[in-house]
Every structure is written in structure tokens, then in C-alpha cells.
Design an enzyme around this catalytic site. Structure first.
Site, PDB file in Angstrom:
ATOM      1  N   ASP A   2       5.972 -52.834  -4.360  1.00  0.00           N
ATOM      2  CA  ASP A   2       4.822 -52.083  -3.877  1.00  0.00           C
ATOM      3  C   ASP A   2       3.534 -52.892  -4.011  1.00  0.00           C
ATOM      4  O   ASP A   2       3.415 -53.749  -4.880  1.00  0.00           O
ATOM      5  CB  ASP A   2       4.690 -50.782  -4.664  1.00  0.00           C
ATOM      6  CG  ASP A   2       3.954 -49.708  -3.893  1.00  0.00           C
ATOM      7  OD1 ASP A   2       3.771 -49.882  -2.673  1.00  0.00           O
ATOM      8  OD2 ASP A   2       3.562 -48.705  -4.497  1.00  0.00           O
ATOM      9  N   HIS A  19       2.312 -57.562   4.053  1.00  0.00           N
ATOM     10  CA  HIS A  19       3.768 -57.545   4.134  1.00  0.00           C
ATOM     11  C   HIS A  19       4.316 -58.963   4.297  1.00  0.00           C
ATOM     12  O   HIS A  19       5.373 -59.291   3.747  1.00  0.00           O
ATOM     13  CB  HIS A  19       4.227 -56.657   5.289  1.00  0.00           C
ATOM     14  CG  HIS A  19       3.934 -55.200   5.092  1.00  0.00           C
ATOM     15  ND1 HIS A  19       4.386 -54.504   3.989  1.00  0.00           N
ATOM     16  CD2 HIS A  19       3.226 -54.317   5.847  1.00  0.00           C
ATOM     17  CE1 HIS A  19       3.979 -53.246   4.072  1.00  0.00           C
ATOM     18  NE2 HIS A  19       3.273 -53.112   5.188  1.00  0.00           N
ATOM     19  N   LEU A 113      24.793 -65.324  -5.804  1.00  0.00           N
ATOM     20  CA  LEU A 113      23.896 -64.185  -6.024  1.00  0.00           C
ATOM     21  C   LEU A 113      24.040 -63.205  -4.878  1.00  0.00           C
ATOM     22  O   LEU A 113      24.145 -63.615  -3.718  1.00  0.00           O
ATOM     23  CB  LEU A 113      22.448 -64.674  -6.133  1.00  0.00           C
ATOM     24  CG  LEU A 113      21.349 -63.649  -6.444  1.00  0.00           C
ATOM     25  CD1 LEU A 113      20.232 -64.315  -7.238  1.00  0.00           C
ATOM     26  CD2 LEU A 113      20.755 -63.054  -5.155  1.00  0.00           C
TER      27      LEU A 113
END
Length: 226
Positions: A2, A19, A113
Site C-alpha cells: 500500500d 504504481h 522461489l
């Protein structure tokens, strides 16, 4: 993750630039995560509630996702990273769905991963979807619909299956709520809150969260071991 919009506003930029910098933060931290030996990372990229945002912002978010996959898929392959997607594909632009599917398919043999993008994801939607999927399967197989549904049944039908439960949940930008994120998987997660906006979340921030986590005593409802 956030704080992208607030980061951009503080710098006099458009929200889409926040963003973009948030996307860059993912890229910066990936090598660190690999070096540390982290095995699973889930990123809340777009929630089922984010459709309430302005259309222009939604378009920019999916454009950045497409750009990230186009530019980083080769590197993810080189780093032996496997891409996962958790969430519904309903309403997601078809071009983005194709790119996500490509990334998932082309990296499914990788094992260093698991990088799980929670896209068009909401935990309440996920749990409802899992229960309906169980009932639909029972109906197709002619099994009793009133038979009790077990937690293990739900778990096997979650978007995230077979990824493990969450150990550490990091919430940035000073917010102190789960926001419909991995509610089932975070039943016993340690939750770390930080005021740092996601675009500014760096190596030291990650280290701080892991150091905090290392000091936690995880009892899972039992008593701490001596």
C-alpha cells in the site's frame, strides 16, 4: 503493498507513476529475497474491491502488470522463479490473462522461489469460490451435498493451493487492517505494520521486518516451548 498513490501525490506525480515505482520496488527486492533463501512471496497486486477505482487508474495498473511480465519474464526464468496467480480472471483484460497464463506456464518447472501475484483477488471471494467448487464437484460425482465440508476440503480448493500458510504478513503505509487478503492462509501469520510507503520499501525495510519476525514466539494456539 500500500501507499503507491500517496507516494505519487507527495511528489506531485500522477497516481500511475506511484504504481510504476511500486512495480520497481518488487523488482528491487526480488534478488534480495532469493539471496535470503525465501521460498514463497505473495503480492497483493489488485483486489476484488479495486474495481471501484477510476477506470484510468485500473487501466494503468494492468498496463504495468503487462509491462512487468514482458520485461521481467526472462529474468525470472534465469533466476529460477516460479510465477503463480491467485484470484479470478473475471473482468481482467484478456491480454493480461494471456500474459499471466504465459508466465505461469513457462515458469512452472522453476523451484528457487514461488512468486504469487494475487490479482483480482479477495479472500471472501476465494473461500466462497472454494465451497461452491466443492459442492459442484460433489454434485457432478453424485455424492451427498449435505456431507460436512472439512477445513482440508476448503484448503485444497483455494486459489493459493498448494502454497503453504503465511508466516509473515507485511502491511505498508501505516494501514492496520487485512483488507480481505489471504484471511484463511494468515490464520496464524505474524503481522508486521510499517509506515513506509510501498515504493520506498527497500532492503533495510525487509531486513527490519524479518528481524522483527525472528523475535516472535509462534505458539499456534499452544504453549511456548522452553
Amino acid at each position: 503493498m500500500d501507499g503507491n498513490g500517496r507516494w505519487a501525490k507527495a511528489k506531485g506525480l500522477q497516481r500511475k507513476e506511484g504504481h510504476r515505482e511500486g512495480s520497481n520496488a518488487i523488482d528491487r527486492l526480488l534478488d534480495i529475497a532469493l539471496t535470503l533463501g525465501l521460498k514463497n512471496i505473495s503480492l497483493y497486486a489488485f483486489s476484488t474491491e479495486n474495481w471501484k477505482r477510476p477506470p484510468s487508474e485500473i487501466t494503468s495498473i494492468f498496463s504495468l502488470l503487462d509491462e512487468f511480465i514482458d520485461n521481467k519474464l526472462g529474468r525470472l526464468q534465469e533466476k529460477n522463479v516460479r510465477v503463480w496467480h491467485s484470484g479470478s480472471t473475471k473482468r481482467v483484460p484478456r491480454s493480461s490473462v494471456r500474459k499471466i497464463d504465459k508466465a505461469v506456464q513457462e515458469t512452472k518447472g522453476n523451484s528457487a522461489l514461488n512468486l504469487n501475484f494475487c490479482l483480482n483477488y479477495g479472500s471472501m471471494d476465494e473461500i466462497t469460490h472454494a465451497v461452491n467448487k466443492i459442492l459442484s464437484s460433489r454434485k457432478e460425482k453424485g455424492k451427498a451435498l449435505d456431507k460436512a465440508i472439512k477445513p482440508s476440503d476448503i484448503e485444497k480448493n483455494l486459489y493459493t493451493y498448494p502454497l503453504p500458510p503465511v508466516d509473515l504478513l507485511i502491511r505498508t503505509a501505516g494501514e492496520q487492517r487485512l483488507s480481505n487478503f489471504l484471511l484463511w492462509q494468515s490464520a496464524y501469520a505474524e503481522i508486521y505494520f510499517t509506515d513506509v510507503l510501498w515504493p520506498d520499501f527497500d532492503k533495510q525495510c525487509l531486513f527490519s521486518s524479518l528481524e522483527w519476525y525472528a523475535k516472535r514466539v509462534r505458539k499456534f494456539g499452544g504453549l511456548a516451548s522452553s
